[in-house]
Motif scaffolding. Structure first.
Motif: not given
Length: 307
Positions: A146-149, A173-175, A188-192, A213-217
């Motif tokens: 699952l990818l969570v933004t 994804t996060a800063s 697993v962290h991925v730079s946003s 699961l997108d939480l940014v849009g």
């Protein structure tokens, strides 16, 4: 008179003000709650700006901020059973929650389990329950990816933990400043950063992701939508208007007391940690809202209301 924090018209922070309002009386199917804690969410400032789901009614102004609270039952509405004055409860208020008193419909109210703090319980009706509803909607098998933004925010933190508890692998994804925090959730962290986002996700999940699961849009949603083949597995809690155009769906909120009970159980079992990272007294509600609106907070911000 009881105090509350509201916005007086649509716009920016300049529309916000403390107001006094008569102590409310609960109607049928409602509880009047003396608020002890109120969660702060991005939806709060988005509503102030005039952003609403299609079909949502215009709020009556001034509109008190806040859609999740925890507190103590002060009065029962006519015909209400199953609760008593003095019960510690949490849920989704009508008429706002950044306040000394709030009205809770019994359909979206639950008792706070022993040992769960008001500040933690106040994070569950929106952040915790949204994450839970999204994962149930996705219905991923153990071992899926699952990818969570926006994995460092309130819903993202809950989603990452719950997904891991359900046996799902998480890429978040996060800063860069939130890298260690996201990894501490088992993700697993991925730079946003916008440039190269899709390529970084593919590198982190070489076998692909089974769901998003997108939480940014916005642009982020457009980018990550291409990473999932089955668009029934593309959900957004941040962009309910944009995600259908991409073949996905908004997160369907159950909004039931049963979900609140289950999310609280997951906290007391150790599967979910609310991660309240900052608290503010009601008198500093503007600062609490700015902390979330600025977009740099880790975990959850909560307003505490003195007894």
């Amino acid at each position: 008179m009881p105090k509350a924090y509201a916005y007086t018209r649509n716009g920016g922070p300049e529309t916000e003000a403390f107001i006094e309002r008569d102590r409310q009386r609960p109607g049928p199917g409602q509880l009047l709650v003396a608020v002890r804690a109120a969660g702060v969410n991005p939806v709060d400032w988005k509503l102030r700006q005039g952003l609403r789901r299609p079909g949502s009614p215009e709020p009556e102004l001034p509109a008190v901020f806040g859609s999740e609270v925890a507190g103590v039952v002060a009065e029962l509405g006519p015909g209400v059973t199953g609760f008593a004055v003095g019960d510690a409860v949490f849920g989704n208020p009508v008429g706002g929650g950044y306040a000394e008193y709030a009205l809770l419909p019994v359909t979206v109210a639950a008792r706070i389990p022993r040992g769960l703090a008001f500040t933690d319980a106040a994070t569950l009706p929106v952040a915790g329950a949204t994450a839970y509803d999204a994962l149930r909607q996705l219905d991923l098998p153990a071992g899926a990816a699952l990818l969570v933004t926006g994995a460092g925010g309130g819903v993202g933190v809950a989603a990452a933990q719950l997904a891991r508890a359900f046996g799902v692998r998480v890429v978040g994804t996060a800063s860069e400043s939130k890298k260690e925090f996201v990894e501490s959730l088992g993700a697993v962290h991925v730079s946003s950063a916008a440039e190269g986002l899709a390529e970084r996700v593919r590198a982190a999940a070489p076998d692909g992701v089974d769901a998003v699961l997108d939480l940014v849009g916005g642009e982020v949603l457009e980018t990550v939508a291409a990473l999932v083949e089955d668009r029934t597995k593309l959900l957004s809690a941040a962009d309910p208007v944009g995600v259908p155009r991409l073949g996905g769906s908004p997160v369907r909120r159950a909004r039931t007391a049963a979900v609140l009970d289950e999310v609280a159980r997951l906290v007391t079992s150790g599967a979910l940690r609310p991660f309240v990272t900052r608290t503010f007294p009601l008198e500093r509600a503007p600062e609490a809202l700015r902390a979330v609106e600025d977009g740099h907070v880790r975990g959850k911000v909560v307003i505490e209301v003195a007894a």
